[in-house]
Write an enzyme that holds these catalytic residues in place. Structure first.
Site, PDB file in Angstrom:
ATOM      1  N   ASP A 177       0.861  -1.175   0.000  1.00  0.00           N
ATOM      2  CA  ASP A 177       0.000   0.000   0.000  1.00  0.00           C
ATOM      3  C   ASP A 177       0.899   1.227   0.000  1.00  0.00           C
ATOM      4  O   ASP A 177       1.482   1.570   1.029  1.00  0.00           O
ATOM      5  CB  ASP A 177      -0.906  -0.031   1.237  1.00  0.00           C
ATOM      6  N   GLU A 210      -0.729  10.707   0.533  1.00  0.00           N
ATOM      7  CA  GLU A 210      -2.090  10.167   0.575  1.00  0.00           C
ATOM      8  C   GLU A 210      -2.447   9.712   1.980  1.00  0.00           C
ATOM      9  O   GLU A 210      -3.582   9.895   2.428  1.00  0.00           O
ATOM     10  CB  GLU A 210      -2.221   8.993  -0.409  1.00  0.00           C
ATOM     11  N   ASP A 233      -5.395   1.979  -5.989  1.00  0.00           N
ATOM     12  CA  ASP A 233      -4.926   1.763  -4.620  1.00  0.00           C
ATOM     13  C   ASP A 233      -5.148   0.297  -4.276  1.00  0.00           C
ATOM     14  O   ASP A 233      -5.574  -0.491  -5.133  1.00  0.00           O
ATOM     15  CB  ASP A 233      -5.677   2.686  -3.655  1.00  0.00           C
TER      16      ASP A 233
END
Length: 355
Positions: A177, A210, A233
């Site tokens: 991630d 982010e 994502d």
């Protein structure tokens, strides 16, 4: 997955990028993109944007954030132990007993993070939830003076980086991630560049920060001013114990990228993604979200006068941990899906809902 793109992904996975400290990863993105992009720009926020066919009439932005959750040095105590605050959303349980890295101007300083051994915990401490204030980093320093020669306040900290190959084309490690999403948007732009009949202008944005508020997506989308914007994502895979598939949906590793439906997503963008996947026989999965997404698609959708937004996600087990696990095949299929989506966009396409 081709060998050079795979090497690029591994390089990203082994390079630190806590929010606000993304420069090392962005340097890799710039160098890799320079070989095939028309232009590679870096803004004052730190976003890197690689463009292909930038003169096209319809401007399409793809965003994958390059930052990862991490920590930040806040104190070096008199014994040389180090206290930190978090960057992004951590479950402190995930940190206990981990090997860590402090990233200084002179390079990596290895560390471990732990707490009082279980043998020494009181009954009340054993029952209590683990809190960050009960954890510390140990670099092996003799005292405060030695530690301060190596580490400064404000140095970023990550889990020990790396990627471990598993069965069935799965890989595991911290910062999947959103290294996986970043890889997808860069690779999709590279593959789109190989088409001879390109219409749209494609902008692959490696966005920053982010994890602390979708900040890089806001600034890069404002600058690009796209008509269409697709964020890539990770999303929670539900193919493991204790996760309620009735609540979270059916999302499996190895069965393709996930296309989202819901109010954050433009219905025409969603339909085009599905049509392209089915026409090109690219495996995909579907899920729904009834609120604004907690990722870059949220910021992109509401930029300027509004953007036709989409969200494509890579299934990820054990998010925000040291053992995030994804499928390389899902990533490869996501890159193909977005490259073909870009190729499908024509000058007269109208992505305004209901028009």
């Amino acid at each position: 997955m081709e060998s050079e793109p795979l090497k690029f992904f591994e390089h990203l996975m082994n390079t630190p990028s806590p929010s606000g400290y993304e420069a090392p990863v962005q340097d890799i993105v710039r160098k890799y993109s320079a070989d095939w992009a028309d232009k590679v720009d870096t803004d004052f926020h730190g976003n890197v944007i690689a463009s292909v066919n930038s003169g096209g009439n319809v401007r399409v932005m793809m965003a994958g954030h390059c930052d990862q959750i991490g920590m930040l040095v806040t104190q070096v105590d008199e014994m040389g132990f180090i206290r930190c605050q978090t960057i992004g959303g951590w479950d402190p349980v995930q940190l206990v007993g981990q090997q860590m890295s402090i990233w200084t101007e002179d390079g990596e300083v290895p560390a471990v993070i732990s707490r009082k051994p279980i043998h020494l915990l009181t009954d009340a401490e054993r029952k209590a939830a683990i809190q960050l204030k009960d954890l510390w980093l140990d670099i092996g320093a003799k005292d405060q003076a030695e530690a301060k020669k190596l580490v400064r306040i404000g140095d970023p900290v990550t889990l020990q980086l790396g990627m471990r190959k598993m069965q069935n084309d799965l890989v595991s490690g911290p910062k999947m991630d959103d290294t996986s999403g970043l890889w997808v948007v860069i690779e999709a732009a590279r593959r789109y560049g190989k088409f001879s009949d390109k219409k749209c202008a494609a902008f692959a944005a490696s966005t920053v920060q982010e994890e602390i508020g979708l900040r890089g997506a806001k600034t890069s989308a404002y600058a690009i001013d796209p008509q269409i914007g697709i964020a890539v994502d990770v999303t929670h895979a539900t193919d493991c114990p204790t996760i309620d598939r009735g609540e979270r949906g059916e999302i499996y590793l190895g069965k393709g990228p996930v296309i989202y439906r819901g109010p954050n997503m433009n219905p025409k963008v969603v339909s085009r993604l599905i049509d392209v996947a089915e026409e090109k026989k690219i495996p995909y999965q579907m899920t729904a979200l009834g609120r604004a997404a907690p990722n870059d698609s949220n910021a992109i959708q509401t930029t300027r006068g509004g953007v036709a937004a989409g969200l494509v996600a890579i299934p990820n087990r054990y998010m925000h941990s040291a053992v995030e696990t994804i499928s390389l095949e899902d990533m490869d299929n996501a890159a193909n899906l977005l490259a073909e989506f870009l190729h499908s966009v024509q000058d007269d396409d109208d992505f305004r809902p209901g028009m």
